[in-house]
Motif scaffolding. Structure first.
Motif, mmCIF file in Angstrom:
data_model
loop_
_atom_site.group_PDB
_atom_site.id
_atom_site.type_symbol
_atom_site.label_atom_id
_atom_site.label_comp_id
_atom_site.label_asym_id
_atom_site.label_seq_id
_atom_site.Cartn_x
_atom_site.Cartn_y
_atom_site.Cartn_z
ATOM 1 N N GLY A 95 -2.967 12.603 6.933
ATOM 2 C CA GLY A 95 -3.354 13.525 5.875
ATOM 3 C C GLY A 95 -2.224 14.072 5.041
ATOM 4 N N VAL A 96 -0.993 13.611 5.248
ATOM 5 C CA VAL A 96 0.131 14.081 4.444
ATOM 6 C C VAL A 96 0.021 13.511 3.038
ATOM 7 C CG1 VAL A 96 2.640 14.105 4.189
ATOM 8 C CG2 VAL A 96 1.619 14.288 6.467
ATOM 9 N N ASP A 97 0.151 14.367 2.037
ATOM 10 C CA ASP A 97 0.119 13.939 0.640
ATOM 11 C C ASP A 97 1.338 13.055 0.355
ATOM 12 O OD1 ASP A 97 0.307 13.817 -2.214
ATOM 13 O OD2 ASP A 97 -0.808 15.693 -2.374
ATOM 14 N N PRO A 98 1.164 11.843 -0.194
ATOM 15 C CA PRO A 98 2.323 11.002 -0.496
ATOM 16 C C PRO A 98 3.333 11.678 -1.415
ATOM 17 C CG PRO A 98 0.309 9.705 -0.615
ATOM 18 C CD PRO A 98 -0.107 11.140 -0.444
ATOM 19 N N ALA A 99 2.874 12.591 -2.283
ATOM 20 C CA ALA A 99 3.808 13.313 -3.144
ATOM 21 C C ALA A 99 4.761 14.169 -2.325
ATOM 22 C CB ALA A 99 3.042 14.172 -4.147
ATOM 23 N N ALA A 100 4.278 14.718 -1.203
ATOM 24 C CA ALA A 100 5.157 15.495 -0.325
ATOM 25 C C ALA A 100 6.168 14.594 0.370
ATOM 26 C CB ALA A 100 4.324 16.255 0.701
ATOM 27 N N ILE A 101 5.735 13.399 0.771
ATOM 28 C CA ILE A 101 6.680 12.444 1.373
ATOM 29 C C ILE A 101 7.782 12.124 0.378
ATOM 30 C CG2 ILE A 101 6.949 10.135 2.358
ATOM 31 C CD1 ILE A 101 3.990 10.290 3.201
ATOM 32 N N ARG A 102 7.385 11.915 -0.864
ATOM 33 C CA ARG A 102 8.378 11.579 -1.892
ATOM 34 C C ARG A 102 9.338 12.750 -2.123
ATOM 35 N NH1 ARG A 102 8.375 7.215 -6.451
ATOM 36 N NH2 ARG A 102 10.259 7.883 -7.511
ATOM 37 N N LEU A 103 8.817 13.974 -2.139
ATOM 38 C CA LEU A 103 9.695 15.134 -2.298
ATOM 39 C C LEU A 103 10.648 15.274 -1.113
ATOM 40 C CD1 LEU A 103 7.357 17.834 -3.868
ATOM 41 C CD2 LEU A 103 9.403 16.817 -4.902
ATOM 42 N N GLU A 158 0.834 -1.206 0.000
ATOM 43 C CA GLU A 158 0.000 0.000 0.000
ATOM 44 C C GLU A 158 0.870 1.257 0.000
ATOM 45 O OE1 GLU A 158 -2.600 -0.150 3.340
ATOM 46 O OE2 GLU A 158 -3.519 -2.066 2.750
ATOM 47 N N ASP A 159 1.920 1.243 0.802
ATOM 48 C CA ASP A 159 2.802 2.403 0.870
ATOM 49 C C ASP A 159 3.543 2.618 -0.449
ATOM 50 O OD1 ASP A 159 2.106 2.991 3.494
ATOM 51 O OD2 ASP A 159 3.723 1.769 4.333
ATOM 52 N N MET A 160 4.025 1.551 -1.057
ATOM 53 C CA MET A 160 4.718 1.670 -2.328
ATOM 54 C C MET A 160 3.788 2.200 -3.416
ATOM 55 S SD MET A 160 7.923 0.771 -1.865
ATOM 56 C CE MET A 160 7.705 1.681 -0.315
ATOM 57 N N THR A 161 2.548 1.768 -3.400
ATOM 58 C CA THR A 161 1.573 2.261 -4.371
ATOM 59 C C THR A 161 1.328 3.748 -4.166
ATOM 60 O OG1 THR A 161 0.480 0.086 -4.413
ATOM 61 C CG2 THR A 161 -0.768 1.954 -5.270
ATOM 62 N N ALA A 162 1.150 4.152 -2.903
ATOM 63 C CA ALA A 162 0.890 5.561 -2.605
ATOM 64 C C ALA A 162 2.066 6.446 -3.006
ATOM 65 C CB ALA A 162 0.589 5.730 -1.119
ATOM 66 N N LEU A 163 3.283 5.953 -2.847
ATOM 67 C CA LEU A 163 4.478 6.719 -3.184
ATOM 68 C C LEU A 163 4.844 6.626 -4.654
ATOM 69 C CD1 LEU A 163 6.690 5.894 -0.068
ATOM 70 C CD2 LEU A 163 5.525 8.053 -0.564
ATOM 71 N N ARG A 164 4.060 5.897 -5.428
ATOM 72 C CA ARG A 164 4.271 5.742 -6.878
ATOM 73 C C ARG A 164 5.616 5.093 -7.197
ATOM 74 N NH1 ARG A 164 0.762 8.536 -10.019
ATOM 75 N NH2 ARG A 164 2.285 8.986 -11.645
ATOM 76 N N MET A 165 6.028 4.143 -6.358
ATOM 77 C CA MET A 165 7.217 3.350 -6.645
ATOM 78 C C MET A 165 6.860 2.310 -7.701
ATOM 79 S SD MET A 165 9.460 4.591 -4.474
ATOM 80 C CE MET A 165 9.576 5.362 -2.847
ATOM 81 N N ALA A 200 7.884 19.791 6.200
ATOM 82 C CA ALA A 200 7.257 21.085 5.920
ATOM 83 C C ALA A 200 7.818 21.706 4.645
ATOM 84 C CB ALA A 200 7.465 22.026 7.107
ATOM 85 N N ASP A 201 9.130 21.590 4.451
ATOM 86 C CA ASP A 201 9.749 22.120 3.226
ATOM 87 C C ASP A 201 9.210 21.394 1.993
ATOM 88 O OD1 ASP A 201 11.219 23.852 4.767
ATOM 89 O OD2 ASP A 201 13.077 22.672 4.671
ATOM 90 N N ALA A 202 9.017 20.097 2.121
ATOM 91 C CA ALA A 202 8.507 19.312 0.991
ATOM 92 C C ALA A 202 7.067 19.692 0.667
ATOM 93 C CB ALA A 202 8.609 17.821 1.298
ATOM 94 N N VAL A 203 6.258 19.897 1.698
ATOM 95 C CA VAL A 203 4.870 20.309 1.479
ATOM 96 C C VAL A 203 4.828 21.659 0.767
ATOM 97 C CG1 VAL A 203 2.747 21.043 2.645
ATOM 98 C CG2 VAL A 203 3.934 18.965 3.390
ATOM 99 N N ALA A 204 5.664 22.604 1.194
ATOM 100 C CA ALA A 204 5.704 23.927 0.562
ATOM 101 C C ALA A 204 6.171 23.825 -0.885
ATOM 102 C CB ALA A 204 6.626 24.848 1.361
ATOM 103 N N ARG A 205 7.167 22.987 -1.132
ATOM 104 C CA ARG A 205 7.659 22.806 -2.507
ATOM 105 C C ARG A 205 6.564 22.238 -3.397
ATOM 106 N NH1 ARG A 205 13.000 20.322 -2.229
ATOM 107 N NH2 ARG A 205 13.968 22.133 -3.251
ATOM 108 N N LEU A 206 5.839 21.254 -2.908
ATOM 109 C CA LEU A 206 4.764 20.648 -3.696
ATOM 110 C C LEU A 206 3.701 21.694 -4.043
ATOM 111 C CD1 LEU A 206 3.498 18.067 -4.903
ATOM 112 C CD2 LEU A 206 2.435 17.669 -2.659
ATOM 113 N N VAL A 217 5.531 5.601 6.860
ATOM 114 C CA VAL A 217 4.812 6.180 5.730
ATOM 115 C C VAL A 217 3.305 6.099 5.962
ATOM 116 C CG1 VAL A 217 4.298 5.908 3.261
ATOM 117 C CG2 VAL A 217 6.663 5.714 4.083
ATOM 118 N N SER A 218 2.839 4.950 6.437
ATOM 119 C CA SER A 218 1.401 4.756 6.629
ATOM 120 C C SER A 218 0.843 5.726 7.665
ATOM 121 C CB SER A 218 1.105 3.317 7.033
ATOM 122 O OG SER A 218 1.830 2.956 8.194
ATOM 123 N N ALA A 219 1.601 5.994 8.725
ATOM 124 C CA ALA A 219 1.131 6.929 9.756
ATOM 125 C C ALA A 219 1.033 8.340 9.200
ATOM 126 C CB ALA A 219 2.068 6.896 10.960
#
Length: 409
Positions: A304-312, A113-120, A331-337, A297-299
């Protein structure tokens, strides 16, 4: 065992560059020029706590490898294992009062599930250790029959001295190897071994532990290293392009695996490059299950963290670096996204052909994701500040970020 669904990878104009990547075994960069099909094996999880940021950072690195190769118009043959029977898994199941098979299945499902969300991008072959046992047993028997393995009180050990190239992956001295062997699952102090570093190939059945028919080896279960060797040789053969994993796998896991394969086949090397991702820390220590200092990642997804922000957040650090996970990193990744999405949401923009080549060049140079992010930052900042008149630019940037960085805008 099945993997997870693949996200579509957009096609970009032109063609990417061949990958230069740091090879642990040669201690420098090598240029990989695979044939039409690039071959990669990445060591998978032991499924008793998945997926923490250390896992995510490692699989993100090798996802970038796949994306660089796909951009060169190659196919990628990717194999990953799951160590679904091993001492740490059994110990965790016993501690928590769970059936070990149920624990492994639950954590593997969460990892998917985590790999799918992170688009691996998923492996073509996702193989559990248990399902690989029928192929492991004959390899251990072959090593024993060739004099490269021996029995000790019913267990079967590999003789590291049977491979003249032993030590060529990690380049550690004997004392460093001995210390790491004791720390990472080996038993260098066991009496009767020919060499303290010799790793176990087949563990004879222990009371209360799972075991399988090992033919002439007797009932038992496989050692850690031979598991990956059997899977890699079965699906990729010798001389595949990249053997990958975290830096803590260079020794003993990748060192021993290489020696197993080379002793079995008489060929060298097992892999053209041994590539290792750095460790992710939290509160001043490496993030690890044994320390319990994990960010999952799941937590984050549940909060509510966007997986795209986790990836960034992962991409903001070079894959070989050791780094610390902090709230500010996220926080920096969320702002960049948010900034990138705002930039590509406009109907037209600044021409992006040069940006595509900048991102390609950065990733081809030892997966320099921070440089790739900086290039997109410059385009996004200029786009937001002044804009442009190229109607195709926002779409091209979105496709580039998706195809090469795995981030959906």
């Amino acid at each position: 065992m099945h993997a997870w669904p693949a996200s579509e990878v957009p096609a970009l104009p032109g063609k990417g560059r061949d990958l230069q990547i740091h090879d642990t075994s040669t201690q420098g960069k090598v240029t990989l020029s695979p044939g039409p099909v690039a071959r990669i094996y990445v060591c998978g999880i032991t499924p008793y706590d998945a997926t923490h940021m250390g896992h995510a950072a490692t699989y993100n690195a090798f996802d970038l490898v796949q994306r660089v190769w796909l951009d060169t118009k190659r196919q990628v043959h990717y194999v990953q294992n799951v160590t679904d029977v091993d001492d740490p898994l059994l110990e965790r199941a016993l501690r928590d009062g769970h059936d070990w098979t149920e624990l492994a299945e639950r954590e593997t499902a969460l990892f998917r599930e985590d790999m799918t969300a992170l688009r691996m991008l998923p492996p073509q072959h996702y193989i559990g250790a248990v399902e690989a046992i029928p192929g492991i047993v004959p390899l251990v028997e072959r090593l024993r029959d060739a004099g490269a393995a021996y029995e000790l009180d019913g267990d079967t050990y590999f003789s590291v001295e049977s491979d003249p190239h032993f030590g060529g992956v990690s380049h550690l001295d004997a004392e460093a190897m001995r210390l790491l062997s004791a720390e990472r699952g080996g038993d260098p102090e066991r009496p009767g071994k020919k060499n303290p570093l010799d790793p176990m190939l087949w563990m004879a059945a222990r009371p209360g532990e799972p075991s399988w028919d090992g033919a002439s080896l007797g009932r038992g279960r496989p050692g850690w290293h031979i598991e990956c060797v059997a899977i890699a040789l079965d699906h990729l053969g010798m001389g595949f392009d990249i053997q990958g994993g975290g830096s803590d796998l260079a020794f003993p896991h990748h060192e021993m695996g290489a020696s197993h394969a080379q002793a079995l086949t008489g060929e060298f090397p097992m892999a053209k490059a041994y590539v290792h991702a750095g460790m992710v820390g939290l509160n001043g220590a490496k993030m690890s299950k044994s320390k319990g200092n994990l960010v999952f990642v799941s937590a984050l997804r549940r909060s509510g963290v966007d997986p795209a922000a986790i990836r960034l957040a992962l991409l903001s650090h070079h894959y070989r670096s050791d780094w610390e996970w902090t709230d500010q990193v996220l926080a920096d990744a969320v702002a960049r996204l948010e900034r990138w999405r705002a930039a590509v949401s406009r109907p037209d923009g600044i021409a992006a052909d040069a940006l595509v080549e900048e991102v390609r060049e950065a990733l081809a140079d030892d997966l320099d994701a921070p440089a790739a992010l900086a290039a997109v930052d410059r385009w996004a900042d200029a786009q937001i500040a002044t804009g442009g008149s190229d109607e195709s630019a926002p779409g091209l940037v979105s496709r580039t970020v998706d195809a090469l960085l795995g981030v959906a805008l």
